[in-house]
Design a protein around this motif. Structure first.
Motif: not given
Length: 157
Positions: A121-138
């Protein structure tokens, strides 16, 4: 055909890695239910002794049907694990024993698993290939996994 697609999808993405047992076991139960083999997690059958009666033939047919279902359940579980876990669980004689050992090994939350979830959780950063919805879901999944492990996040986290 649809079931095979679900198995393929599950084995590509959501493999058991030791930290995601809670969600993995739910998905596997749904999948085994769809494949009509869920009962192999609660029922173990023994091969009927030799005989030549109608009852024996029926018992043997029932047993052989259960063996096919058990193999299907075992294959589904094993194919949805990371490779390093397969060797640990492939030698269990039936799906029920494998399932029970998986619950013992990963059903509880050890300090190691809790730490791994927290680091993830602490190291998670948004992947540039993912949409905001995918980021929020993760992010939502990570938070849910931590809550399931009885670790409520602070406002700072």
């Amino acid at each position: 055909m649809a079931t095979k697609n679900v198995v393929v999808d599950l084995t590509k993405r959501e493999k058991l890695d030791g930290t995601n047992f809670d969600m993995w076991h739910r998905k596997i139960q749904y999948l085994l239910n769809e494949q009509e083999v869920l009962e192999t997690l609660t029922i173990v059958m023994m091969r009927p002794e030799n005989g030549n009666t109608a009852q024996h033939r029926y018992d043997l047919e029932t047993y052989e049907s259960w063996v096919k279902k058990d193999h299907c359940a075992r294959f589904t579980m094993l194919s949805s694990m990371h490779n390093d876990l397969i060797g640990e669980f492939e030698n269990y004689p039936n799906a029920q024993e494998m399932w029970n050992q998986l619950k013992i090994s990963y059903g509880g939350t050890s300090a190691t698993i809790l730490r791994a979830l927290t680091l993830k959780f602490e190291k998670y950063v948004m992947d540039s290939k993912h949409s905001m919805a995918e980021h929020l879901r993760t992010m939502s999944t990570l938070i849910r996994d931590l809550k399931a492990a009885s670790n409520n996040l602070s406002n700072e986290q």
